[in-house]
Every structure is written in structure tokens, then in C-alpha cells.
Design a protein around this motif. Sequence first.
Motif, mmCIF file in Angstrom:
data_model
loop_
_atom_site.group_PDB
_atom_site.id
_atom_site.type_symbol
_atom_site.label_atom_id
_atom_site.label_comp_id
_atom_site.label_asym_id
_atom_site.label_seq_id
_atom_site.Cartn_x
_atom_site.Cartn_y
_atom_site.Cartn_z
ATOM 1 N N PRO A 126 0.846 -1.202 0.000
ATOM 2 C CA PRO A 126 0.000 0.000 0.000
ATOM 3 C C PRO A 126 0.880 1.251 0.000
ATOM 4 O O PRO A 126 2.056 1.184 0.383
ATOM 5 C CB PRO A 126 -0.772 -0.120 1.304
ATOM 6 C CG PRO A 126 0.038 -1.022 2.163
ATOM 7 C CD PRO A 126 0.786 -1.941 1.254
ATOM 8 N N THR A 144 0.194 4.631 1.462
ATOM 9 C CA THR A 144 0.341 5.467 2.662
ATOM 10 C C THR A 144 -0.475 4.947 3.835
ATOM 11 O O THR A 144 -1.370 4.124 3.672
ATOM 12 C CB THR A 144 -0.142 6.904 2.410
ATOM 13 O OG1 THR A 144 -1.493 6.835 1.958
ATOM 14 C CG2 THR A 144 0.701 7.614 1.397
ATOM 15 N N GLY A 145 -0.168 5.492 4.983
ATOM 16 C CA GLY A 145 -0.972 5.266 6.176
ATOM 17 C C GLY A 145 -0.576 4.027 6.944
ATOM 18 O O GLY A 145 0.336 3.298 6.568
ATOM 19 N N ARG A 146 -1.281 3.798 8.045
ATOM 20 C CA ARG A 146 -1.000 2.635 8.884
ATOM 21 C C ARG A 146 -1.949 1.495 8.564
ATOM 22 O O ARG A 146 -1.665 0.336 8.853
ATOM 23 C CB ARG A 146 -1.135 2.994 10.366
ATOM 24 C CG ARG A 146 -0.139 4.038 10.827
ATOM 25 C CD ARG A 146 -0.282 4.331 12.302
ATOM 26 N NE ARG A 146 0.322 3.283 13.107
ATOM 27 C CZ ARG A 146 0.283 3.257 14.437
ATOM 28 N NH1 ARG A 146 -0.348 4.188 15.090
ATOM 29 N NH2 ARG A 146 0.877 2.283 15.101
ATOM 30 N N LEU A 147 -3.117 1.847 8.021
ATOM 31 C CA LEU A 147 -4.125 0.845 7.661
ATOM 32 C C LEU A 147 -4.890 1.381 6.455
ATOM 33 O O LEU A 147 -4.870 2.570 6.208
ATOM 34 C CB LEU A 147 -5.105 0.644 8.827
ATOM 35 C CG LEU A 147 -4.632 -0.175 10.031
ATOM 36 C CD1 LEU A 147 -5.681 -0.131 11.119
ATOM 37 C CD2 LEU A 147 -4.327 -1.614 9.654
ATOM 38 N N PRO A 148 -5.591 0.517 5.706
ATOM 39 C CA PRO A 148 -6.411 1.033 4.610
ATOM 40 C C PRO A 148 -7.464 2.002 5.157
ATOM 41 O O PRO A 148 -7.986 1.782 6.253
ATOM 42 C CB PRO A 148 -7.097 -0.216 4.059
ATOM 43 C CG PRO A 148 -6.320 -1.359 4.567
ATOM 44 C CD PRO A 148 -5.661 -0.936 5.827
ATOM 45 N N ALA A 149 -7.749 3.070 4.392
ATOM 46 C CA ALA A 149 -8.644 4.111 4.890
ATOM 47 C C ALA A 149 -10.047 3.580 5.155
ATOM 48 O O ALA A 149 -10.714 4.021 6.086
ATOM 49 C CB ALA A 149 -8.698 5.259 3.901
ATOM 50 N N ASP A 150 -10.501 2.615 4.352
ATOM 51 C CA ASP A 150 -11.884 2.179 4.526
ATOM 52 C C ASP A 150 -12.020 0.985 5.468
ATOM 53 O O ASP A 150 -13.076 0.375 5.548
ATOM 54 C CB ASP A 150 -12.524 1.876 3.164
ATOM 55 C CG ASP A 150 -11.618 1.014 2.298
ATOM 56 O OD1 ASP A 150 -10.528 0.663 2.767
ATOM 57 O OD2 ASP A 150 -12.003 0.702 1.159
ATOM 58 N N LEU A 151 -10.940 0.677 6.179
ATOM 59 C CA LEU A 151 -11.009 -0.424 7.144
ATOM 60 C C LEU A 151 -11.453 0.146 8.493
ATOM 61 O O LEU A 151 -10.925 1.153 8.943
ATOM 62 C CB LEU A 151 -9.629 -1.064 7.291
ATOM 63 C CG LEU A 151 -9.543 -2.206 8.288
ATOM 64 C CD1 LEU A 151 -9.822 -3.516 7.577
ATOM 65 C CD2 LEU A 151 -8.167 -2.254 8.909
ATOM 66 N N THR A 152 -12.435 -0.490 9.109
ATOM 67 C CA THR A 152 -12.884 0.003 10.401
ATOM 68 C C THR A 152 -12.158 -0.751 11.506
ATOM 69 O O THR A 152 -12.287 -1.967 11.608
ATOM 70 C CB THR A 152 -14.402 -0.198 10.555
ATOM 71 O OG1 THR A 152 -15.003 0.155 9.323
ATOM 72 C CG2 THR A 152 -14.950 0.641 11.668
ATOM 73 N N PHE A 153 -11.386 -0.030 12.261
ATOM 74 C CA PHE A 153 -10.691 -0.637 13.397
ATOM 75 C C PHE A 153 -10.384 0.452 14.403
ATOM 76 O O PHE A 153 -9.773 1.456 14.078
ATOM 77 C CB PHE A 153 -9.387 -1.310 12.944
ATOM 78 C CG PHE A 153 -8.609 -1.909 14.085
ATOM 79 C CD1 PHE A 153 -9.089 -3.040 14.729
ATOM 80 C CD2 PHE A 153 -7.430 -1.330 14.517
ATOM 81 C CE1 PHE A 153 -8.381 -3.584 15.793
ATOM 82 C CE2 PHE A 153 -6.717 -1.880 15.589
ATOM 83 C CZ PHE A 153 -7.203 -3.006 16.228
ATOM 84 N N LYS A 154 -10.850 0.272 15.620
ATOM 85 C CA LYS A 154 -10.629 1.297 16.630
ATOM 86 C C LYS A 154 -9.391 0.941 17.434
ATOM 87 O O LYS A 154 -9.397 -0.043 18.172
ATOM 88 C CB LYS A 154 -11.865 1.369 17.538
ATOM 89 C CG LYS A 154 -11.839 2.504 18.513
ATOM 90 C CD LYS A 154 -12.697 3.672 18.042
ATOM 91 C CE LYS A 154 -12.412 4.928 18.847
ATOM 92 N NZ LYS A 154 -11.338 5.758 18.327
ATOM 93 N N PRO A 155 -8.304 1.727 17.296
ATOM 94 C CA PRO A 155 -7.103 1.401 18.060
ATOM 95 C C PRO A 155 -7.329 1.609 19.562
ATOM 96 O O PRO A 155 -8.136 2.463 19.946
ATOM 97 C CB PRO A 155 -6.070 2.408 17.549
ATOM 98 C CG PRO A 155 -6.704 3.143 16.439
ATOM 99 C CD PRO A 155 -8.164 2.934 16.492
ATOM 100 N N CYS A 192 -2.220 -8.274 9.878
ATOM 101 C CA CYS A 192 -1.573 -8.543 8.602
ATOM 102 C C CYS A 192 -1.486 -7.270 7.762
ATOM 103 O O CYS A 192 -0.442 -6.941 7.196
ATOM 104 C CB CYS A 192 -2.432 -9.618 7.941
ATOM 105 S SG CYS A 192 -1.953 -10.062 6.314
ATOM 106 N N LYS A 193 -2.568 -6.499 7.754
ATOM 107 C CA LYS A 193 -2.578 -5.265 6.964
ATOM 108 C C LYS A 193 -1.650 -4.222 7.569
ATOM 109 O O LYS A 193 -0.965 -3.501 6.852
ATOM 110 C CB LYS A 193 -3.991 -4.716 6.875
ATOM 111 C CG LYS A 193 -4.833 -5.559 5.931
ATOM 112 C CD LYS A 193 -6.068 -4.853 5.460
ATOM 113 C CE LYS A 193 -6.682 -5.626 4.314
ATOM 114 N NZ LYS A 193 -7.980 -6.207 4.645
#
Lengths: 548, 333
Positions: free
Chosen positions: B163, B165-176, B195-196
Amino acid sequence: MTPQKTHRCFYRLAVFFSIFLLLQGCNSDKKEEAGTEKTEINQQAASGPRKGSTLIFARAGDSVGLDPGHETDGESFKVADNLYEGLVAFEFGSTVVTPALAKSWEISKDGKTYTFYLREGVKFHDGTDFNADAVLFSFNRQFDSKHPFHQIGGAWKYWAAMGMSDLLQSISKKDDFTVVFKLKRPEAPFIANLAMNFASIVSPTAASKYKEELGQHPVGTGPFKFVEWQKNQKIVLERFDNYWGDKAYLDQVIYKAIPDPSVRLLEFSTGTVQMMDYPNPEDISVLEKRDDTKLIKEPGMNVAYLAMNLDKKPFDNTLVRQAFNYAINRDALIEHVYLGLGVKAKNPIPPIMWSYNDSIPEYEYNPEKAKALLKKAGLANGFKTNLWAIPVSRPYNPNGRKMAEIIQSDLRKVGIEAEIVTFEWGTYLSKSSQGEHDMVLLGWTGDNGDPDNFLYVLLDKEAAKKPAQNLSFYRSEKLHKILMEAKTTADQSKRDALYKKAQVIIHEDAPWVPIAHGVEVLPVKKNVMGYIMDPTGKRRFQKTWLDK
Amino acid sequence: MSKVLSKRFVSLLVTLFGLTVVVFSIVHLLPGDPAQVMLGERATPSAVIQLREEMGLDRPLLLQYGSYLGKLLKGDLGRSLQTRQEISTIISEKFPATLELTAVALFFSILVGMSAGVFAASRRNSFFDSAVMIGALTGISMPIFWLALILLYVFGFQLNLFPITGRLPADLTFKPITYFILFDSLISGRLDVFCKALHHLILPALALSTIPMAIIARITRAAVIETLGEDFIRTARAKGLTEKVIVLKHALTTALIPILTVIGLQFGLLLGGAIITETIFAWPGMGTWLLSAVNSRDYPAVQGGVLAVGLAFSLVNLAVDLLYSAVDPRIRK
């Protein structure tokens, strides 16, 4: 190879291979997702707005905060534009003021009392009701120093910058859906101020709950509501289904912050985002040739100018200032500094603004004429001066240093030796506001779409008091009279005529060399439909949908 | 041991106090008024005065420092002038991002740098040795922004392996939870997110690792070559030990002290955030945040951020000191 070595080699290969597989695993499920998305879109009809899907918008930076009263930066407003609304709003794609949370309003004969009739049945995203109390809350927390929320979150910068406290007398409610604003003096641009972000209505319930943190948990009445914010990564909004007006089509809008323009372009090219802000001017021609991309262009509501300091000799001489207007080659500046993404300026206000006076002839590039004027002014041998170069890239001026260098060489051709000077941004602004410069490069981006917001703020004699915003220290009594009259007249056509006249006076007195108006370019994927670019730099997604 | 530790702890506190003085004076000596910078072209005189008052900038410097220190002792870093957020909250979100990136980058650098260094030292003046040294020189002098863009262009865009940029895909929902995404995804049982996140980490970590990698390779080579010339190595050789045992067991362990020092320093430096890598990969770390805080004259943010980085740096130093005694019995007393 010994058996032991073979074994080890095999083991290493296995580790390598599993890492590779892991990466591939990540990749392949990404592709699958994209695949399902595609078929889903294909099943939809291609014609007409389509409800659903998510638009990802890559922009240059993160928002500072999402409390509309507190923010001052464009990246914050681009999100707030979709979350909040004011009593009035700018029409899509223009600066014409239309009803929003107020369904109508009346202005008293003396121009000092504004009565707003509010829309009923409007809900905030937190489910609470919009009413006159919410309006009073949103304004009084900025206006009234005794309001319990006045101290929350520090200074109200935009409120202060627009001089609202000097203008307002009082705000009161007549009943639950009628609000009355009383002004200290008639001020026609006031209604346009109310369409700006700082005048958005926030949920009093949410503001009481979150206090300083309202900017992290925004609650308004807009077509989208806030879902999540991961700092410097993304902001997620989703459609607000209880919106009072035309509901948005998109399920979600995701703002992704990617500071580097080349990287933003790579992300856009891989197709993970559908819209990108501020491409490199150099990349525009590449983007133009792509089949999957369209470019939305809009001349911004801005101006770049060179202000000559009338308090310093020989700039007190009109002939000298006119000579400078002839000496500078604006076409070269458009080509080399703006790389074509600019429009030559001849007036202080941009051509998209009402009252723009197109009948004014421009000072064409003519070094001979400039020399003749200098000779007439008794400066046939030229003189030495300084030229301040803006240290940061702005929407109206992508490269201040380069601009200064080109102007320097233009001036040299007519015998003027200009030394280029620059400072760090904050120092640059404060020193120039004290009039320490001979000539300074600066610009302005319009706030409320009103010509007053350019002409009065930047060229009136009142604005020449130090620290000044009128960096030419141009004090024309004649202009002041016209600008004051236009400020206090409610009749739009009269105001239009007055501002046209004002531009003629400015043209003749030539306190500035107006340089250019920057053009904004927004590359989007071909399937982004219905998006309308706003001259005020807003990014509103209410009417946008994704086609197949 | 505990005596050493408590001594180090006191000196840590003194360092941090010194840091507050230095940072406070430096940010207030910077040219440019925060009110002016915040308001930009819109800085009308009355707006500037009003803003300075409300930000408390009109009070005497010593008073400002006093109240800052008082709050600091209570663990209150204050609120950012810009975003009005608690600075401790901002740091708790940014620092994990930096630490995660740094840890992986350092892992790469140590793995590759040390192996290359040892290998080059054991085959001194060979073709491989020159290749490693040239590689290291290239690594040190390579502009990171250029390398990062090339990595992105080739592996991200052309080959589409990673990928952008970023730490995760923008459209992935995950609350750190802790903002260590690798850790968070594991404790919440989201292997797909883990994995992502790892996938997003690799390119920035590679870009960030080049300079430390090159430095570690060079210092390892030099240190190992030096120990290889010592008497005890000759003794070991005379005993008939294999070259591998001599290099890895005897020479490398003895040479470890300077290598550890360099690794510690590099680690500390990276913890301050890597402005260029963060900017290019849109990585939400300490570097870009501190830069924007300095640019907007966000005094409390600069003070808090520098203090946090200073604390982390000191802790890394402390850890390196402790490691010295672990690897070298002569230091243990």
C-alpha cells in the motif's frame, strides 16, 4: 553442500517464502474486495444519482479541529462544511447567499436589525432539536465575554478577525424560532459573514458535554455526521439520514491526509482514492491525459499582489507606481510561477466575484512606457529599493521566491535595482504590517464572497493604521467615501455600481501591482459525479455520488 | 546495581529539568508571534492583541514558565494552542506510531547492518567487503525522500505489492486501543488487521532503516576488525577454533560495546520522529507533529513533545548502559 547446510538453506527459504505468502495474502484480499465492489457497481443503473458507496478524498493535511467557532484553517473547514450549517449558506458553486437553517430573514430600513425566521423540525446529529437557543448559544459563546462557554477553548480567532464584536450590538430571541441580530451600524456584508464557518450552529448539548473537546466530537445539523477521526490518518463521515433537506447520496466520505503531493498522486493513481487535493502543477498535464480522470478547475476567490509602500519615497508618486505596473510581465509570472494555473489580475478582486469591473483596461507589459513614466517622475536613472518575497506557498502564490526573482529581473530592465528580502512567515507578516518594506508580495483569500472583504480590508485608509493590512499605506479619501457608502447600503445593485467605481480609482492610483488569481484544480476519478467546486475553497459532498 | 540505577534516575530527572528550561527558552525566543502566525493574513491588530491575551502570552516569561512547571509536576502537559486537545492525549496517539515504525526499522537495520558488518570484517579487503562498504556509503548518503519515493513508485504503484500510505487502509474500520496497531489487532483478535498493519509498515520501515543500517554496518565492521587483531583472537586461532566461532563468539561479543552505543543513539534519534519518512508515507508520528507545532508556534505542544522525546531518549540510554554490563563482564562490578 553438506546435508546440514542443505537443511539450513531449505529452512531459510521456507521463512522467506512464508513472509512472501503473508504479504501476498494481504494483497490478494485487497484485490478481491475491489472486485466485489466493481460488480456491485455494475449492477446499478448508470443514469441519475446513485445512493451508496464510499468516497475517499486524499488531501494535503489533517484538520486542526472541528469546532467551527475555533478553527481558522482550510483543512478543518473542508470537513466542517459537511457537518455544520449556518443560518444562511453560499449556493453551491457561488458566493450568493441563500437560506439554510433560517428559512427567511428581514432587514430593517436602517439596515441595523436583522430578523431571522428559523426552520422548524431540524435535528442535530445527536438527536436534539435545533431552535433559537442553539443559535444564541453558538453566537454568544463567541460574542459575550460573560457566557459560560466564552473561555472554553481559547480565543475565537475568526470572530475576532472578522471584527464581529465591533459590529454586533445584541442577539436575542423573539420566540423559539425567531432570532434578532442588532448591529451597531449598518453593514451590508454582515449577511455574507453569517454564511461563513465560524457562524455555524453547534449543538449546545454536545458543546456542554465535550467542552474543549467539541472539536474532536463535532455535532451539527449538516448532511453528514461525524463517525471517527484518527489523527493525521483519516476522518470518517457518514450520511445523516434525519437531515432536513436533500439527503446526501454517499454512505460515507473518508478524508485521508497525505502531505506529499507526489505520493498523493501515486495513491490517486492506484485507485484507492477517488479525489485528490492540490496536485503538483507539473503533474496536471499528465493527469489531463488519463482516461480514468477528470479535472475540475475553478478560479479561486483570491488575489496575489505587490504592494508599494506609499509612505516611502519615491512610491508616494503615482507615476512611479504606474511605471511599476507597466514594468512587470504578468504573462511570464503566470507561465513560470503558476505554471498556467493562474489568471492575470487587473483588479484587486477576482473575476468570479460580483461587481468585478471588466471594463478597466489592464496595464500591459511595456518597459518603454515604464521608462518614460519614470523619466517623467524625474527618475530616469532608476533607483534602489527592496522587494519582500513571501516565504510560504499560498493558494494565490505557489512560489514567492521565484515570483520575486522574475519581478527583480523585470525591474532591472527599466533601471530599478530591487533587493530581495524575506523572513519567516510570522515575522514577515508582522514586519510588513508595520510598514518596514518598500515593496511587499502578499495576497488574500476571500472569506465571505463580498467585495468589501477585499477592498475595504486591504485598501481602505482605515486599514492603513499600523499594524496595517493595507500594506501600501494608501490613504484615499475618495475611495474611503465610496467604500463606506457601499458598506452601509443594503441595495445590491447600488453596491455593485459603487464597487465598480472603487476599482477605477484603485486602478488610477495604482497602489498595487495586482498580479494574479490562483486557479484551483481538483482531479477526480471519472465515476465521481455531481460534485460542484466552490470558489470559497469549500469541499461539500451533499450532491456527490459515485457512478460505475 | 540498584545504586547505579537510582543514580541514573536522579541524573535523568536533572536532564529533564534542564530540558524544560532549554525548550521553554528556545520556543519563546523563536521569531514570530504565535497569534500572528495563527491569524496569518487576517491578523488585524485588535485580533492579535485579543488572541495574545487569551493565550496568556502577554504575561511575563518567568511567570509563564512557573505556571508551566507547576502544571508539569502535576502531570499536566497542557492543551495544544492549535487543536485544544490535551497534549498527553496527542502524545499517546503519536508516540506509538513512531515507536512501532522505529522498532521495525531498527530491527531491519540491526539484522542487515550487523550481518553485513561481520561478514565484511571476516573477509576484509575482499570483493564482498568493498561491496558492503560501498553499499553502506550509499545508504548514508542516499536522500531518504528520494529512496522513499522510488520504493513507493516501484513496489507500491508499479508492482502494486505494498500500500502507498498510512497505517491501515482508509476504509477499514478498526478502533485502536493503545495505538500500537500490531499489538491492538492481536489483543482484539483481528488477524486481518495485524496482517494489513504489517503490510503497511514494511516500506516506511525499509526507507527509514537505510541510514541506521549503513551506520551499524560500518561500525560493526570496524569494531570486529579491531578485535580480530587482538592477542586473545590469536590464542583462539592457535587453539584451532573454526573461523566462524572466532568471529561470532569471540570477536563479535567483544566488539559489541561500540555497536550497542551506536544502536542506542540511532534508536533515540528515530524516536524523535522521522519527518521526511513520516511526511512521504503519511505516517502519523511524532516528527511531523512536532514540526507543525514549531511552525505554528504552538508552545505547549513543542514543550510537551520535546519533553516526551527527551524522556524516551534518556530511557534508551539507560537501557543501553544496562546492556553494557550484561554483555561485558568487565563493566559489571
